[in-house]
Motif scaffolding. Structure first.
Motif, PDB file in Angstrom:
ATOM      1  N   ILE A  60       0.848  -1.180   0.000  1.00 16.55           N
ATOM      2  CA  ILE A  60       0.000   0.000   0.000  1.00 16.55           C
ATOM      3  C   ILE A  60       0.893   1.243   0.000  1.00 16.55           C
ATOM      4  CG2 ILE A  60      -1.699   1.311   1.339  1.00 16.55           C
ATOM      5  CD1 ILE A  60      -2.816  -1.412   2.302  1.00 16.55           C
ATOM      6  N   SER A  61       0.533   2.180  -0.847  1.00 17.05           N
ATOM      7  CA  SER A  61       1.308   3.402  -0.974  1.00 17.05           C
ATOM      8  C   SER A  61       1.420   4.102   0.378  1.00 17.05           C
ATOM      9  CB  SER A  61       0.626   4.302  -1.998  1.00 17.05           C
ATOM     10  OG  SER A  61       1.309   5.518  -2.122  1.00 17.05           O
ATOM     11  N   ASN A  62       2.567   4.637   0.676  1.00 14.95           N
ATOM     12  CA  ASN A  62       2.864   5.367   1.913  1.00 14.95           C
ATOM     13  C   ASN A  62       3.097   4.458   3.117  1.00 14.95           C
ATOM     14  OD1 ASN A  62       2.670   7.862   0.619  1.00 14.95           O
ATOM     15  ND2 ASN A  62       0.463   7.937   0.968  1.00 14.95           N
ATOM     16  N   HIS A  63       2.949   3.140   2.947  1.00 13.77           N
ATOM     17  CA  HIS A  63       3.343   2.247   4.029  1.00 13.77           C
ATOM     18  C   HIS A  63       4.865   2.150   4.053  1.00 13.77           C
ATOM     19  CE1 HIS A  63      -0.626  -0.114   4.838  1.00 13.77           C
ATOM     20  NE2 HIS A  63      -0.780   1.194   4.909  1.00 13.77           N
ATOM     21  N   LEU A  64       5.409   1.913   5.242  1.00 10.72           N
ATOM     22  CA  LEU A  64       6.869   1.936   5.378  1.00 10.72           C
ATOM     23  C   LEU A  64       7.471   0.597   5.784  1.00 10.72           C
ATOM     24  CD1 LEU A  64       7.464   5.354   7.194  1.00 10.72           C
ATOM     25  CD2 LEU A  64       7.523   4.854   4.737  1.00 10.72           C
ATOM     26  N   TYR A  65       6.631  -0.299   6.292  1.00  6.50           N
ATOM     27  CA  TYR A  65       7.138  -1.572   6.794  1.00  6.50           C
ATOM     28  C   TYR A  65       6.553  -2.689   5.929  1.00  6.50           C
ATOM     29  CZ  TYR A  65       8.103   1.368  10.845  1.00  6.50           C
ATOM     30  OH  TYR A  65       8.543   2.375  11.663  1.00  6.50           O
ATOM     31  N   PHE A  66       7.401  -3.629   5.575  1.00  8.26           N
ATOM     32  CA  PHE A  66       6.982  -4.674   4.640  1.00  8.26           C
ATOM     33  C   PHE A  66       7.402  -6.030   5.192  1.00  8.26           C
ATOM     34  CE2 PHE A  66       6.081  -1.180   2.089  1.00  8.26           C
ATOM     35  CZ  PHE A  66       7.199  -0.380   1.955  1.00  8.26           C
ATOM     36  N   TYR A  67       6.590  -7.028   4.869  1.00  6.15           N
ATOM     37  CA  TYR A  67       6.794  -8.364   5.430  1.00  6.15           C
ATOM     38  C   TYR A  67       6.506  -9.429   4.379  1.00  6.15           C
ATOM     39  CZ  TYR A  67       6.014  -5.694   9.754  1.00  6.15           C
ATOM     40  OH  TYR A  67       6.075  -4.769  10.769  1.00  6.15           O
ATOM     41  N   TRP A  68       7.154 -10.571   4.558  1.00  2.00           N
ATOM     42  CA  TRP A  68       6.781 -11.780   3.849  1.00  2.00           C
ATOM     43  C   TRP A  68       6.490 -12.873   4.882  1.00  2.00           C
ATOM     44  CZ3 TRP A  68       5.524 -12.312  -1.111  1.00  2.00           C
ATOM     45  CH2 TRP A  68       6.003 -11.369  -2.037  1.00  2.00           C
ATOM     46  N   TYR A  69       5.407 -13.599   4.609  1.00  2.65           N
ATOM     47  CA  TYR A  69       5.015 -14.762   5.405  1.00  2.65           C
ATOM     48  C   TYR A  69       4.751 -15.908   4.446  1.00  2.65           C
ATOM     49  CZ  TYR A  69       3.988 -11.468   9.228  1.00  2.65           C
ATOM     50  OH  TYR A  69       4.069 -10.500  10.213  1.00  2.65           O
TER      51      TYR A  69
END
Lengths: 113, 108
Positions: free
Chosen positions: A26-35
């Motif tokens: 999502i635009s403007n989100h700063l933290y990213f994850y993979w599960y």
């Protein structure tokens, strides 16, 4: 409403091949994850990413895995040499800067033959 | 890491019935979320509820952070409520630890 997208929805590959799973957070989100979720099992954390570097990774995330944010929108998970046991649903998630709710993409189902 | 226990693992409901799903955590978490996994495998956000009570239509959730548990209430269940419900708690750099899920089947 903004949402996390993932491509492809389903990937079939031969054992030993490299795969790249793609996510647009999502635009403007700063933290990213993979599960990932092996069929019939619970969802497991792989890696978190912030400010262009890995912030945390699980014991599953070994040297055959890597993540990258090649541009301002994409977030990728690469598996260098796939194994049969890598067959699973892989989920990408993103989180805004101001509160820690994670939003999940629809997943990529990876099948390793 | 944090252990997450969900109960009951399986639940069969008659349409219109109410139910409560429970999630226990082995340690404090800084985030708590409930998800519904639909038949296509997608994880649908239901609640972000690190503490307190929230309601969304026929669903509501309560988290008692000091006692390390959360409850998800389904009222007047419908067949579309069928699926697996997961709770997850965030710790460390907000990595989520998931439970094994509650498999819910609502029969007409």
């Amino acid at each position: 409403e903004p949402e996390v997208t993932q491509t492809p929805s389903h990937q079939v590959t031969q054992m030993g091949q490299e795969v790249i799973l793609r996510c647009v957070p999502i635009s403007n989100h700063l933290y990213f994850y993979w599960y990932r979720q092996i069929l019939g099992q619970k969802v497991e954390f792989l890696v978190s990413f912030y400010n262009n570097e890995i912030s945390e990774k699980s014991e599953i995330f070994d040297d055959q895995f890597s993540v990258e944010r090649p541009d301002g929108s994409n977030f990728t998970l690469k598996i260098r040499s796939t194994k049969l046991e890598d067959s699973a649903m892989y989920f990408c998630a993103s989180e805004p800067w101001d509160y820690n709710e994670q939003f999940f993409g629809p997943g990529t189902r990876l099948t390793v033959l | 890491g944090i252990q997450v226990e969900q109960s009951p693992p399986d639940l069969i409901l008659q349409e219109g019935a109410n139910s409560t799903l429970r999630c226990n955590f082995s340690d404090s978490v800084n985030n708590l979320q409930w998800f519904h996994q639909n038949p296509w495998g997608q994880l649908i956000n239901l609640f972000y509820i690190p503490s307190g009570t929230k309601q969304n239509g026929r669903l509501s959730a309560t988290t008692v952070a000091t006692e390390r548990y959360s409850l998800l209430y389904i009222s007047s269940s419908q067949t579309t409520d069928s699926g697996v419900y997961f709770c997850a708690g965030g710790y460390g750099n907000n990595r989520l630890a998931f439970g094994k899920g509650n498999q819910v089947v609502v029969i007409p």
